[in-house]
Design an enzyme around this catalytic site. Structure first.
Site, PDB file in Angstrom:
ATOM      1  N   LYS A  55      42.919  39.815  41.231  1.00  0.00           N
ATOM      2  CA  LYS A  55      42.195  41.059  40.921  1.00  0.00           C
ATOM      3  C   LYS A  55      42.488  42.127  41.991  1.00  0.00           C
ATOM      4  CE  LYS A  55      40.724  38.934  37.348  1.00  0.00           C
ATOM      5  NZ  LYS A  55      39.459  38.458  36.848  1.00  0.00           N
TER       6      LYS A  55
HETATM    7  C1  LIG Z   1      38.663  37.585  36.050  1.00  0.00           C
HETATM    8  C2  LIG Z   1      37.774  38.055  34.958  1.00  0.00           C
HETATM    9  C3  LIG Z   1      36.469  37.564  34.795  1.00  0.00           C
HETATM   10  C4  LIG Z   1      35.922  36.419  35.591  1.00  0.00           C
HETATM   11  O1  LIG Z   1      36.018  36.559  36.950  1.00  0.00           O
HETATM   12  P1  LIG Z   1      36.039  35.252  37.898  1.00  0.00           P
HETATM   13  O2  LIG Z   1      35.852  35.830  39.257  1.00  0.00           O
HETATM   14  O3  LIG Z   1      37.373  34.606  37.718  1.00  0.00           O
HETATM   15  O4  LIG Z   1      34.924  34.377  37.479  1.00  0.00           O
HETATM   16  C5  LIG Z   1      35.682  38.131  33.805  1.00  0.00           C
HETATM   17  N1  LIG Z   1      36.141  39.103  32.995  1.00  0.00           N
HETATM   18  C6  LIG Z   1      37.407  39.581  33.111  1.00  0.00           C
HETATM   19  C7  LIG Z   1      37.854  40.665  32.192  1.00  0.00           C
HETATM   20  C8  LIG Z   1      38.266  39.050  34.079  1.00  0.00           C
HETATM   21  O5  LIG Z   1      39.513  39.489  34.162  1.00  0.00           O
END
Ligand SMILES: *Cc1c(COP(=O)(O)O)cnc(C)c1O
Length: 379
Positions: free
Chosen positions: A180
């Site tokens: 991310k």
């Molecule tokens: C990565 C992601 C999540 C979940 O995040 P985590 O930190 O991996 O639990 C939820 N929604 C979207 C759109 C994502 O890309």
């Protein structure tokens, strides 16, 4: 292999984490509030609550909004499964809205068509890092008196008409997973201007207990009360120190992602059979993902590019096509635009440390794949 995404860890990050390891607080210490403050300021919003990951952030948001059995929540068909799962955790029912095939952002008209008397919230997802059509979505939410949630896991550092992601809905959530925009290893955040929602999320992340250990130490009291059923969704000081150190460099990383995307855009304008998704001029894209649609056989292109050392990926299959949701009665054909575009999308590598040479290599191999399979795949 050039991966589709990768974290940026530099000397300052190592020092920040080592500093916490040498301190008295590994978990709920001073870095949590500091990181929350910094993210709130970055997003221009009042309240931020750090949690253990983006999924926990979604779960906490659904709980704070009071989603429960019998309630429906409208979510986009194309997103990571966690967006819909968070509704199911609370006993609610996700209702899938179709997407705009040019942007893969949720289609506001489809959202409105999915609202029923049982709808309790709308979730927008800033797919690939591009903020959704918030003017339209906020207007629909207002008309139906529903809270608007932004799953901005892809979009920290992006903006819509000058307003930062995180400030665009009633409650927004971020993920700090390594792929991310910035990372705390695992981590997430809920942000809102609503003090009542923020308070509920704060309690939810700590077992439903109204005070944390440091607050009790400060007030000299052992006494605590659990007022609702919560979870241990806390984010450690170690992670928050990493996040703080990362946040300082986020704007330069978003600029680099946009630079890479611009080079890709120019190259693919002249390549038959490869078309980038549309980015809207009234918003700043975060380019968590750089996604193209292919005219030919996407699966063949995926295999050829992987074999050539390009770590392409597919984001995402429509959520309701997963066996868990199919088994619960969601039929194929529910969101036709999502299903059609799903068969042609491919995510290409994009991350701040990617070199110009690597960008060139990806372009060369994507174009070669398009040419080579011009007769076979892309007709
Ligand atoms: C990565 C992601 C999540 C979940 O995040 P985590 O930190 O991996 O639990 C939820 N929604 C979207 C759109 C994502 O890309």
């Amino acid at each position: 292999m050039i991966p589709y995404g990768k974290q940026t860890i530099e000397e300052a990050d190592l020092e920040a984490v080592a500093g916490v390891l040498r301190s008295d607080w590994l978990t709920t210490g001073p870095k949590v509030a500091e990181f929350e403050r910094a993210v709130a300021e970055f997003c221009g919003i009042e309240h931020a609550v750090a949690v253990s990951n983006g999924t926990a952030a979604l779960h906490a948001a659904m709980a704070a909004l009071g989603i429960g059995p019998g309630d429906e929540v409208v979510v986009p068909a194309i997103t990571f499964v966690a967006t819909a799962n968070a509704v199911v955790y609370q006993g609610g029912t996700p209702v899938f809205a179709d997407i705009n095939p040019e942007t893969l952002l949720v289609d506001p008209d489809s959202v409105e068509s999915k609202i029923s008397d049982r709808t309790k919230a709308i979730v927008a997802v800033d797919y690939a890092g591009q903020p959704c059509d918030y003017d339209e979505l906020r207007e629909i939410a207002r008309r139906h008196n529903l809270p608007l949630v932004s799953d901005a896991c892809h979009a920290l550092g992006a903006s819509y008409k000058g307003c930062p992601a995180g400030s665009l809905a009633d409650i927004s959530i971020f993920s700090f997973h390594p792929v991310k925009p910035l990372t705390t290893a695992e981590g997430g955040m809920v942000v809102t201007n609503n003090p009542e929602l923020a308070g509920k999320v704060r309690t939810f992340r700590n077992h439903g207990i109204t005070t944390d250990f440091r607050q009790r130490e400060a007030s000299g009291s052992w006494c605590y009360e659990m007022v609702s059923l919560g979870f241990n969704y806390r984010l450690p000081d170690l992670s928050c120190a990493l996040g703080l150190s990362q946040l300082a460099r986020l704007p330069s990383w978003i600029r680099r992602r946009n630079e890479i995307a611009a080079v890709y855009d120019r190259a693919f304008m002249e390549t038959d059979g490869v078309r980038p998704l549309v980015s809207k001029p009234d918003r700043t894209h975060g380019y968590h993902l750089y996604v193209v649609t292919l005219q030919g056989d996407r699966n063949a292109a995926y295999t050829q590019l992987r074999d050539a050392g390009i770590g392409v990926n597919v984001h995402y299959m429509p959520v309701y096509l997963h066996p868990f949701y199919r088994d619960r009665g969601y039929p194929a054909g529910l969101c036709p635009a999502a299903e059609k575009v799903f068969s042609s999308i491919l995510s290409l590598p994009v991350y701040p440390l990617m070199t110009d040479e690597q960008v060139g290599e990806v372009i060369g191999k994507v174009c070669a794949t398009a040419d080579r399979s011009g007769q076979v795949c892309f007709q």
